[in-house]
Design an enzyme around this catalytic site. Sequence first.
Site: not given
Length: 358
Positions: A83-84, A109, A183, A257, A321
């Site tokens: 993720n971020r 990622h 993922h 998301d 995820e």
Amino acid sequence: MAGAKIAKDVFGTLPDGRSVDRVVLRGEGGFEARIITHGAVIQALIAPDAKGGTDDVVLGHDSFAGYLAERKFFGATVGRYANRIANGRFSLDGETFQLAVNNGPNALHGGLDGFDRKIWDIAEIDDCASPAVTLAYTSPHGEENYPGKLDVRLTYRVTGPTELSLIMEARTDRPTIVNLTNHSFFNLEGATSGASTLDHRLTVKADHFLAIDPTAIPLPEPPRSVAGTPFDFREAHPVGARIREGDLQLQNGRGYDHTYCLARDGKLALAARLEAPLSGRIMELFTDQPGLQVYSGNYLDGTIAGKGGKLIRQSDALCLEPHMWPDSPNRPDFPSPRLDPGSVYRHHTVYRFAARTP
């Protein structure tokens, strides 16, 4: 060998001549998990349906060329941080680390060359009643500018007739951050069925989710209640039933998301259930992670072809995820992704399949 629980072959070759191996783990009734060493990817997951047939339920590619050509994370092991991370920047013990910015203004990622692009070593193959493969990768200190050498081992094991377990462990030689996930893009009607996953019924065992800004970074606020919002999947709803409602969070994510906040204390528990209306397939996802990212395939745009040569379009798949919460290194109010020498990062997720007459 007829009836063998495990098999191994060569799936492809890198430009430098290194082989990409594939290990097939078999359960019952045609259940199979096919794992490749490039990105520790779940290349195929074959599950039975209600009529006694079987089909592959994860998107990806039939040959290695597709994985090499496009970085879309199909079935991949994502790290060092899934993720971020906002602005690609975080601090640890007073030192600031700048990561590659590869998703708008943020790091995503694991950076430009994450774990999904690495060749993992086959550390062990366990050919028994519960077949398993253990893959290993060592990320050197400074790779993608993350601190610390990180030794990662993950084991895929068939732990039931139609059940795949994934256990990931990591150790470091200096303080660092770790957040790993798988993922896979699921379509329980079949990877080449052309059926929309917006018709899949989804249940998520979470009362709260993380609201995000337009760059998908969690807002500086506590987790929001799902009550009265399109994000309430505490009871089963079709994924697409409310996805087009005029909700700012749906606009920010271009659909779903978002990370759901799971009530966990390091214990494995049911996080989500996905049901396909036509095939009757059901997948239950168990995890010990504190978050579950629900991604409705919003950025799949038909520009690449997947299995069977079919173009992969929005709503062709759904990702579930399990991982830490996004931007956790910058949010002391979030579960911590810190890993210190002498400690072990652990992640356990189970995908359990069943089928019932639609």
